[in-house]
Write a protein that holds these residues in place. Structure first.
Motif, mmCIF file in Angstrom:
data_model
loop_
_atom_site.group_PDB
_atom_site.id
_atom_site.type_symbol
_atom_site.label_atom_id
_atom_site.label_comp_id
_atom_site.label_asym_id
_atom_site.label_seq_id
_atom_site.Cartn_x
_atom_site.Cartn_y
_atom_site.Cartn_z
ATOM 1 N N GLU A 1 42.372 -30.563 -8.048
ATOM 2 C CA GLU A 1 42.469 -32.440 -7.841
ATOM 3 C C GLU A 1 43.688 -33.488 -7.867
ATOM 4 O O GLU A 1 43.375 -33.968 -7.503
ATOM 5 N N ALA A 2 44.771 -32.440 -8.548
ATOM 6 C CA ALA A 2 46.136 -32.683 -8.613
ATOM 7 C C ALA A 2 46.743 -33.982 -7.552
ATOM 8 O O ALA A 2 47.187 -34.632 -7.240
ATOM 9 N N GLY A 3 46.298 -32.973 -6.351
ATOM 10 C CA GLY A 3 46.671 -33.045 -4.516
ATOM 11 C C GLY A 3 47.516 -31.916 -4.252
ATOM 12 O O GLY A 3 48.380 -32.070 -3.651
ATOM 13 N N LYS A 4 47.968 -30.601 -4.774
ATOM 14 C CA LYS A 4 48.124 -29.651 -4.047
ATOM 15 C C LYS A 4 48.221 -29.772 -2.067
ATOM 16 O O LYS A 4 49.021 -29.246 -1.699
ATOM 17 N N THR A 5 46.807 -29.299 -2.631
ATOM 18 C CA THR A 5 46.335 -29.207 -0.630
ATOM 19 C C THR A 5 46.843 -30.674 -0.046
ATOM 20 O O THR A 5 47.097 -30.176 1.013
ATOM 21 N N THR A 6 46.890 -32.317 -0.454
ATOM 22 C CA THR A 6 47.336 -32.513 0.242
ATOM 23 C C THR A 6 48.696 -32.835 0.584
ATOM 24 O O THR A 6 49.047 -33.111 1.535
ATOM 25 N N ILE A 7 49.538 -32.446 -0.879
ATOM 26 C CA ILE A 7 50.555 -32.065 0.042
ATOM 27 C C ILE A 7 51.138 -31.682 0.548
ATOM 28 O O ILE A 7 51.972 -31.643 1.623
ATOM 29 N N ALA A 8 50.441 -30.172 0.641
ATOM 30 C CA ALA A 8 50.964 -29.159 1.517
ATOM 31 C C ALA A 8 50.551 -29.510 2.972
ATOM 32 O O ALA A 8 51.184 -29.248 3.691
#
Lengths: 69, 305
Positions: free
Chosen positions: B174-181
């Motif tokens: 939920e930190a945002g890794k997939t969002t960033i990717a």
């Protein structure tokens, strides 16, 4: 001996000229660890599962794996 | 209980698989022609033609999988347990949906150079290709091999920019890794190594990051590797902000987002030393980011590259 004293006093002089770091209180920082994630104890998106075979563990069938019916 | 295996005498063995993850070679072969090996999805990116192995794993069927008589070293909860037996490690894999009996067991020598894995036959459809190392066994194997002085798996998204520099975005779920990717994914000349797991290794005084097959929701997984240029610890925010990070804080955060074998003192010692090396050699930042394209421009701006 004199030479050594001279060196020592010169070194102390240099140290004395350096500004002292302001005192800062020790602080305790808590870094959250998520044990289930850290030990690979949770479900993971299937990458190599050949459905309908078994993948990793997940309580929601169809997410990580599909059980044979 | 005894593991019982199907007879293999006089029958050709199934085609072996060679898997390469962060320059670690796994050779996987079946002792039973009826146990066909195969992988699906992004794991295919990690199959290689080259031969050789850091670890050789033999796969077979078991009708009744044995239980360990050794000492339990670690219980990861519902998914797996590790036992220490004379001269070997024994992994037991269970699923809450399949009852208390293991659906898979695996045994490795103490150096993880060879091992075997047995699958409970009745749970698998015959004739279909199977990947016996399926998560979490493959990741556990690599984690343990890396911890012998080679590197560390971290919870992170890895991006290779157009200049071939590696940007490591670290964070728990939920930190945002997939969002960033996903935000970087369609940028020109960008490679996403993974949206969830990256392996760090030190080669010739340089910290390298490698993609892994253990992807996140974006299913991005590349076997490529690049030197790490910067490390960012992710947090969602109202706007894009970069904060300097003291090495001691960066070390704590990186450790909290790593996957060391907690049950091995030497491995933990190595992991902490290795991560200290990483934060000393690679600039680390806290990154609060707005989940839109602006963060891509923000990172690519000259003052940060």
């Amino acid at each position: 001996m004199k030479e050594r004293r001279k060196k020592m006093s010169s070194r102390h002089g240099k140290e004395a000229r350096q500004p002292k770091k302001p005192y800062s209180k020790p602080e305790l920082k808590q870094v959250p660890l998520r044990p289930e994630e850290a030990v690979l104890g949770g479900c993971k998106t299937a990458s190599a599962s050949n459905s309908p075979n078994i993948g990793g563990n997940c309580s929601t069938p169809g997410n990580c794996f599909t059980i044979l019916s | 209980m005894k593991t019982t295996l199907s007879g293999t005498e006089g029958r050709a063995l199934a085609q072996p698989l060679f898997i390469k993850i962060a320059d670690i070679m796994i050779s996987l072969f079946s002792e039973d022609p009826e146990l066909k090996l195969g992988v699906e999805g992004p794991m295919k990116n990690f199959l290689v033609e080259e031969r050789g192995a850091d670890v050789r794993v033999r796969a077979g069927w078991g009708d009744c999988l044995e239980e360990s008589k050794g000492r339990m070293l670690f219980d990861a909860g519902a998914l797996w347990q590790l036992y220490h037996e004379d001269g070997s490690y024994f992994f037991r894999f269970t699923s809450s949906a399949l009852g208390p009996l293991p659906y898979k067991v695996s045994r490795f020598d103490l150096e993880y150079t060879s091992g075997n894995v047995y699958l409970r036959r009745q749970l698998f459809k015959s004739g279909q290709p199977i990947y016996p190392l399926e998560y979490p066994l493959d990741e556990l194997l690599i984690v343990n091999l890396l911890a012998r002085g080679k590197g560390v798996v971290v919870h992170a998204c890895g991006i290779v920019d157009p200049h071939g520099k590696g940007h490591l975005f670290v964070g728990q779920s939920e930190a945002g890794k997939t969002t960033i990717a996903k935000l970087w994914q369609n940028e020109p000349n960008i490679t996403v190594l993974s949206d969830d797991r990256i392996i760090l290794r030190k080669i010739d005084k340089t910290i390298w990051m490698y993609g892994t097959p253990w992807h996140g929701e974006a299913e991005l997984a590349s076997p490529a590797q690049v030197p790490v240029r910067r490390i960012y610890f992710l947090r969602h925010g109202e706007k894009n902000e970069l904060f300097s990070q003291r090495p001691v804080d960066a070390l704590a955060r990186l450790f909290a987002c790593s996957f060391p074998p907690f049950y091995n003192r030497d491995a933990l010692d190595f992991t902490l030393g290795f991560l200290e090396d990483v934060v000393i050699n690679v600039p680390c930042y806290g990154l609060k980011f707005k989940p839109d394209k602006s963060v891509v421009e923000f990172i690519q701006e000259e003052r940060f590259t």
